[in-house]
Scaffold this active site. Structure first.
Site: not given
Length: 312
Positions: A155, A179, A252, A255, A278, A287
């Protein structure tokens, strides 16, 4: 609330419903206006079929929603309209105007998840080539940023706050804190490692007033590191130099390109999930839909039967 002239035009049952929203629920004027528009449209549809709101059934509501879809109304808008109908019919049921609520068996329109913007491998190559043509400290920093981003799928917030200690050992992998302070290990390619080493030789040029910084990409700004906004601006400027549409290039999007290109070249979905950080694999599965859309477009453009259908 609508004025007296508009009130006179309201379909039957709509006015008391709107008054209930205003008096009992204290709904804002904009909310009431949105309900008014939705219900006028819905009641107009029913009237065209000689049906009243107190006699409409679930099939009528399904037909109304199907009509919205044919008109190209977004699923999110159709879902909001259905919400208005639910509240309206719940009111009619509560007031004993009708003996049932036909909306309870209606499923909300499925909101299609937008596919991410993806750069082709050729476009990424053009972007990297343009960055490589920029000599000096700014050029080595930009190439390092791009190589790391495309090689790891980080990210942008993870990239710009990367500590310099993460790369000083010249290891073939990075420890990334994502995160929720969750850590993950991501391998980096040889071109990315070479770009990092070249940048480290020029990194002192970016240190504020010659002082040390814990960040790999220090800045003189108050945050102490290159900001994501500034990196985004630099990337769009580079896109212009590479002959690409700046609107389609962002950190982004790179990414997304990392994930999409890995899958296109045979990577396992679970591996890509881990590399992206994720928590849920359903987030990564978007994707696979990108790849499916590309395959469909490829077949439609090149299969002889598909060409014959369009040419016939």
């Amino acid at each position: 609330m609508a004025g007296r002239a508009d009130q006179a035009k309201l379909p039957r049952f709509v006015e008391p419903f709107l008054e209930m929203l205003m008096v009992e629920r204290g709904a804002a004027a904009n909310t009431i206006e949105a309900y008014r528009r939705d219900l006028i449209d819905y009641c107009g549809f029913l009237k065209s079929r000689s049906v009243a709101p107190d006699t409409a059934d679930s099939d009528h509501i399904r037909q109304y929603l199907a009509g919205l879809a044919r008109q190209g109304v977004k699923a999110s808008t159709a879902a909001r309209r259905l919400s208005s109908l639910r509240q309206f019919h719940k009111f009619l049921f509560a007031e004993a105007i009708r003996q049932d609520d036909p909306t309870v068996v209606i499923d909300a329109p499925r909101r299609g998840r937008p596919l991410p913007k993806i750069m082709s491998e050729e476009d990424v190559d053009r972007l990297l080539a343009a960055a490589g043509a920029d000599v000096g400290p700014e050029g080595t920093r930009l190439q390092c940023l791009l190589e790391l981003l495309y090689a790891t799928g980080m990210r942008v917030s993870e990239l710009v706050t990367l500590p310099v200690t993460a790369v000083l050992r010249d290891e073939p992998f990075l420890l990334i804190r994502g995160k929720g302070d969750k850590e993950r290990i991501v391998p980096i390619s040889l071109p990315a490692r070479l770009a990092v080493n070249a940048y480290l030789e020029d990194r002192s040029e970016h240190l504020p007033d010659g002082r040390e910084s814990p960040f790999l990409f220090p800045s003189r700004g108050k945050e102490g590191h290159l900001t994501r906004q500034r990196f985004g601006q630099i990337l769009k400027e580079l896109a212009l130099e590479a002959g690409l549409d700046p609107a389609k290039v962002s950190p982004h999007v790179l990414r997304h390109a990392f994930a999409s290109h890995l899958l296109a070249n045979g990577a396992d979905l679970r591996v890509v999930q881990q590399l992206l950080g994720h928590a849920d694999i359903s987030t990564t599965q978007i994707y696979t839909h990108v790849q499916e859309e590309r395959l469909k477009a490829l077949v439609e453009a090149n299969h002889p039967l598909a060409r014959r259908r369009y040419e016939g």
